[in-house]
Design a protein around this motif. Structure first.
Motif, PDB file in Angstrom:
ATOM      1  N   GLU A  55       0.826  -1.214   0.000  1.00 40.54           N
ATOM      2  CA  GLU A  55       0.000   0.000   0.000  1.00 40.54           C
ATOM      3  C   GLU A  55       0.859   1.263   0.000  1.00 40.54           C
ATOM      4  OE1 GLU A  55      -3.187   2.193   3.025  1.00 40.54           O
ATOM      5  OE2 GLU A  55      -2.802   0.033   3.216  1.00 40.54           O
ATOM      6  N   MET A  56       1.997   1.211   0.675  1.00 42.13           N
ATOM      7  CA  MET A  56       2.890   2.370   0.774  1.00 42.13           C
ATOM      8  C   MET A  56       3.797   2.529  -0.444  1.00 42.13           C
ATOM      9  SD  MET A  56       2.138   4.093   3.456  1.00 42.13           S
ATOM     10  CE  MET A  56       0.437   3.647   3.068  1.00 42.13           C
ATOM     11  N   GLY A  57       3.725   1.618  -1.404  1.00 41.32           N
ATOM     12  CA  GLY A  57       4.403   1.838  -2.668  1.00 41.32           C
ATOM     13  C   GLY A  57       5.705   1.109  -2.901  1.00 41.32           C
ATOM     14  N   VAL A  58       6.055   0.140  -2.063  1.00 41.17           N
ATOM     15  CA  VAL A  58       7.294  -0.595  -2.331  1.00 41.17           C
ATOM     16  C   VAL A  58       7.136  -1.407  -3.612  1.00 41.17           C
ATOM     17  CG1 VAL A  58       7.771  -0.724   0.142  1.00 41.17           C
ATOM     18  CG2 VAL A  58       6.756  -2.687  -1.018  1.00 41.17           C
ATOM     19  N   ASP A  59       8.270  -1.704  -4.265  1.00 48.19           N
ATOM     20  CA  ASP A  59       8.236  -2.448  -5.524  1.00 48.19           C
ATOM     21  C   ASP A  59       8.183  -3.954  -5.310  1.00 48.19           C
ATOM     22  OD1 ASP A  59       8.528  -0.031  -6.923  1.00 48.19           O
ATOM     23  OD2 ASP A  59      10.719  -0.141  -6.781  1.00 48.19           O
ATOM     24  N   THR A  87      -2.718 -12.572  -2.043  1.00 50.02           N
ATOM     25  CA  THR A  87      -3.272 -11.436  -1.299  1.00 50.02           C
ATOM     26  C   THR A  87      -2.740 -10.080  -1.748  1.00 50.02           C
ATOM     27  OG1 THR A  87      -1.579 -11.671   0.434  1.00 50.02           O
ATOM     28  CG2 THR A  87      -3.668 -12.847   0.749  1.00 50.02           C
ATOM     29  N   THR A  88      -1.669 -10.060  -2.530  1.00 53.09           N
ATOM     30  CA  THR A  88      -1.157  -8.790  -3.053  1.00 53.09           C
ATOM     31  C   THR A  88      -1.499  -8.678  -4.533  1.00 53.09           C
ATOM     32  OG1 THR A  88       1.018  -9.757  -3.540  1.00 53.09           O
ATOM     33  CG2 THR A  88       0.723  -8.732  -1.372  1.00 53.09           C
ATOM     34  N   LYS A  89      -1.361  -7.480  -5.075  1.00 47.73           N
ATOM     35  CA  LYS A  89      -1.760  -7.248  -6.460  1.00 47.73           C
ATOM     36  C   LYS A  89      -0.619  -6.781  -7.358  1.00 47.73           C
ATOM     37  CE  LYS A  89      -6.073  -8.098  -5.479  1.00 47.73           C
ATOM     38  NZ  LYS A  89      -6.695  -9.369  -5.933  1.00 47.73           N
ATOM     39  N   ARG A  90       0.355  -6.097  -6.781  1.00 50.96           N
ATOM     40  CA  ARG A  90       1.323  -5.401  -7.617  1.00 50.96           C
ATOM     41  C   ARG A  90       2.774  -5.763  -7.331  1.00 50.96           C
ATOM     42  NH1 ARG A  90       4.304  -1.413  -6.219  1.00 50.96           N
ATOM     43  NH2 ARG A  90       3.093  -1.073  -4.310  1.00 50.96           N
ATOM     44  N   VAL A  91       3.129  -5.931  -6.072  1.00 49.62           N
ATOM     45  CA  VAL A  91       4.539  -6.089  -5.703  1.00 49.62           C
ATOM     46  C   VAL A  91       5.133  -7.380  -6.275  1.00 49.62           C
ATOM     47  CG1 VAL A  91       4.468  -4.734  -3.595  1.00 49.62           C
ATOM     48  CG2 VAL A  91       3.863  -7.164  -3.510  1.00 49.62           C
ATOM     49  N   ASP A 362       5.699   1.132  15.648  1.00 53.71           N
ATOM     50  CA  ASP A 362       6.939   1.672  15.100  1.00 53.71           C
ATOM     51  C   ASP A 362       7.316   0.992  13.791  1.00 53.71           C
ATOM     52  OD1 ASP A 362       7.046   3.404  17.207  1.00 53.71           O
ATOM     53  OD2 ASP A 362       8.675   2.379  18.266  1.00 53.71           O
ATOM     54  N   THR A 363       6.975  -0.290  13.668  1.00 49.61           N
ATOM     55  CA  THR A 363       7.212  -0.996  12.409  1.00 49.61           C
ATOM     56  C   THR A 363       6.423  -0.351  11.279  1.00 49.61           C
ATOM     57  OG1 THR A 363       7.684  -3.116  13.491  1.00 49.61           O
ATOM     58  CG2 THR A 363       6.895  -3.192  11.212  1.00 49.61           C
ATOM     59  N   ARG A 364       5.153  -0.040  11.545  1.00 53.84           N
ATOM     60  CA  ARG A 364       4.309   0.600  10.527  1.00 53.84           C
ATOM     61  C   ARG A 364       4.825   1.997  10.178  1.00 53.84           C
ATOM     62  NH1 ARG A 364      -0.779  -1.476   9.348  1.00 53.84           N
ATOM     63  NH2 ARG A 364      -0.681  -3.740   9.558  1.00 53.84           N
ATOM     64  N   THR A 365       5.294   2.718  11.180  1.00 55.51           N
ATOM     65  CA  THR A 365       5.861   4.041  10.901  1.00 55.51           C
ATOM     66  C   THR A 365       7.057   3.922   9.969  1.00 55.51           C
ATOM     67  OG1 THR A 365       5.120   4.953  13.020  1.00 55.51           O
ATOM     68  CG2 THR A 365       6.955   6.065  11.929  1.00 55.51           C
ATOM     69  N   CYS A 366       7.921   2.958  10.244  1.00 54.57           N
ATOM     70  CA  CYS A 366       9.090   2.743   9.394  1.00 54.57           C
ATOM     71  C   CYS A 366       8.676   2.408   7.969  1.00 54.57           C
ATOM     72  CB  CYS A 366       9.956   1.630   9.987  1.00 54.57           C
ATOM     73  SG  CYS A 366      11.415   1.213   9.001  1.00 54.57           S
ATOM     74  N   ILE A 367       7.722   1.507   7.821  1.00 55.43           N
ATOM     75  CA  ILE A 367       7.264   1.118   6.482  1.00 55.43           C
ATOM     76  C   ILE A 367       6.662   2.316   5.759  1.00 55.43           C
ATOM     77  CG2 ILE A 367       5.597  -0.301   5.214  1.00 55.43           C
ATOM     78  CD1 ILE A 367       5.976  -2.452   7.394  1.00 55.43           C
ATOM     79  N   ARG A 368       5.866   3.110   6.473  1.00 53.32           N
ATOM     80  CA  ARG A 368       5.230   4.282   5.845  1.00 53.32           C
ATOM     81  C   ARG A 368       6.274   5.276   5.354  1.00 53.32           C
ATOM     82  NH1 ARG A 368       4.261   9.078   8.088  1.00 53.32           N
ATOM     83  NH2 ARG A 368       4.466   8.264  10.230  1.00 53.32           N
ATOM     84  N   LEU A 369       7.251   5.564   6.201  1.00 52.86           N
ATOM     85  CA  LEU A 369       8.267   6.546   5.823  1.00 52.86           C
ATOM     86  C   LEU A 369       9.170   6.016   4.715  1.00 52.86           C
ATOM     87  CD1 LEU A 369       9.191   7.947   9.356  1.00 52.86           C
ATOM     88  CD2 LEU A 369       7.801   9.046   7.580  1.00 52.86           C
ATOM     89  N   LEU A 370       9.440   4.720   4.746  1.00 50.22           N
ATOM     90  CA  LEU A 370      10.207   4.129   3.648  1.00 50.22           C
ATOM     91  C   LEU A 370       9.466   4.298   2.323  1.00 50.22           C
ATOM     92  CD1 LEU A 370      11.566   0.759   5.142  1.00 50.22           C
ATOM     93  CD2 LEU A 370      12.939   2.684   4.345  1.00 50.22           C
ATOM     94  N   GLY A 371       8.190   3.924   2.331  1.00 44.07           N
ATOM     95  CA  GLY A 371       7.425   3.940   1.089  1.00 44.07           C
ATOM     96  C   GLY A 371       7.101   5.326   0.578  1.00 44.07           C
ATOM     97  N   GLN A 372       6.795   6.253   1.489  1.00 45.36           N
ATOM     98  CA  GLN A 372       6.320   7.564   1.064  1.00 45.36           C
ATOM     99  C   GLN A 372       7.424   8.604   0.915  1.00 45.36           C
ATOM    100  OE1 GLN A 372       3.239   8.673   3.869  1.00 45.36           O
ATOM    101  NE2 GLN A 372       1.698   7.457   2.807  1.00 45.36           N
TER     102      GLN A 372
END
Length: 413
Positions: A55-59, A87-91, A362-372
């Motif tokens: 969802e956050m845009g990783v490849d 369960t995923t669509k793009r990655v 904190d894991t979600r925060t890291c993923i969000r900042l990585l992706g965005q």
């Protein structure tokens, strides 16, 4: 560039001090320390984190597997790959990877991977590894035949993917009267194959000769440059010039809203007592025949107290200094990533964002900042450096292999 999210999926819900008391956290460290209730909760969390990363845009989502050790809960990376395929669509689903020498039936493995590729609609990257030395012991495989089994299993899998059956296979380690898998990959001639590693010169050369990208697993900048020298020389020997598309790099990187929180969570990369593969007995990590004689000698000398750990085992502060661990806010880590990219020039990067007992929030925060924030900046840097995604380049060449590999079995060198 191709940018991935990764975690070792640690079994963090146990008393880490127990490993220190025992002296090892792999192979013979008792599974009485494993809590299936906590394990179930963690598996659900990892599945949700991967969905959030998409969802956050990783490849891509990078997966691996290990055995008999709490630092990694994935006993079979194909299980999680199957879940993500549905369960995923793009990655991209990047397996780094299946340990081929542990496979007793490579044809069945070829079928499993083909199913994952079809279910994901062609999003599989099928990486292969030799597997750690102690994992040969964990699964009852003779480590002296590790490299032979790796190369023969690889040849059999690629042939099963690319040649019409039925055909017969008579090898040194695998014999099949009929090879005729009904399930074959959606991608043609076959899914891309990437090879991860650290210190094995033989594996670097083998990957280069097959034109497979080599993914450096958190090596120092200087060691990474030396790896590319070996890779480039081997590529030249078989008639091509290697480029960024042949280079990958895994970096431990935790980002947060504040530097203080990022550094606190980044210390969890040391959760397994220093080495990211845990606290291992050096002789088990390097059983006889698994490494080349020179590498084996180094580990045995370390085990007997006559030498330092061949992998270095640097402190947290030393790894921050050498940029093997990056931690901070996005604005703090992006300039360091630029320097890392300028020095090593990989078109494939995996961000190992979380480990140990980092909280779900904190894991979600890291993923969000990585992706965005981090990954968009890295893509822009990659464009200026000419680091094009390997998926923007022609598909891999299908190699043809003989089905008669009968020869004397010798120890891996």
């Amino acid at each position: 560039m191709h940018l991935m999210y990764f975690t070792e999926q640690p079994m963090s819900a146990y008393a880490a001090d127990e490993g220190l008391k025992f002296g090892a956290t792999a192979l013979t460290f008792s599974n009485r320390h494993f809590d299936p209730v906590a394990g179930s909760r963690l598996y659900q969390q990892y599945i949700e984190d991967y969905a959030y990363a998409e969802e956050m845009g990783v490849d891509g989502i990078m997966l691996n597997e290990h055995h008999n050790a709490p630092f990694c809960m994935q006993a079979k990376c194909n299980v999680f790959a199957s879940i993500l395929a549905a369960t995923t669509k793009r990655v991209k689903i990047v397996l780094l990877g299946n340990p081929l020498p542990l496979a007793e039936n490579p044809v069945r493995l070829a079928e499993e991977l083909a199913m994952i590729d079809m279910i994901s609609q062609g999003r599989l990257v099928s990486g292969f590894v030799r597997g750690g030395g102690q994992e040969q012991l964990a699964t009852g495989v003779n480590p002296a035949y590790n490299r032979e089994r790796f190369e023969e299993a690889h040849a059999l899998i690629v042939k099963a993917w690319t040649e019409t059956g039925p055909f017969r296979w008579e090898g040194a380690h695998y014999q099949h009267r009929v090879v005729n898998p009904w399930a074959v990959p959606l991608q043609k001639p076959h899914p891309r194959i990437w090879i991860p590693g650290v210190i094995s010169r033989e594996t670097i050369v083998w990957a280069a000769k097959h034109r497979y990208p080599y993914i450096c697993l958190n090596t120092s900048i200087e060691a990474t440059k030396q790896i590319w020298q070996v890779y480039d020389a081997a590529a030249a020997e078989v008639g091509y010039t290697a480029g960024p598309e042949n280079r990958g790099y895994l970096i431990r990187l935790h980002v947060s809203d504040t530097e203080e929180k990022a550094l606190k969570n980044a210390r969890q990369f040391m959760w397994m007592q220093g080495e990211f593969t845990g606290l291992a007995h050096p002789v088990w990590s390097s059983p006889s025949g698994y490494f080349s004689p020179s590498n084996r000698r180094n580990f045995v000398q370390f085990a007997t107290g006559r030498a330092k750990n061949p992998r270095g085992n640097p402190t947290f502060e030393e790894q921050l200094q050498s940029m093997q661990i990056l931690a901070g806010t996005p604005d703090q880590v992006i300039p360091k990533l630029r320097l890392l990219m300028e020095e090593t020039r990989p078109s494939i990067m995996a961000f190992w964002g979380n480990d140990g007992s980092v909280s779900p929030e904190d894991t979600r925060t890291c993923i969000r900042l990585l992706g965005q924030e981090v990954m968009p900046a890295v893509r822009d840097i990659g464009k200026t450096l000419g680091l094009n995604s390997p998926f923007d380049i022609d598909a891999p060449v299908s190699l043809q292999f003989s089905n008669d590999l009968r020869r004397p079995a010798v120890a891996a060198q």
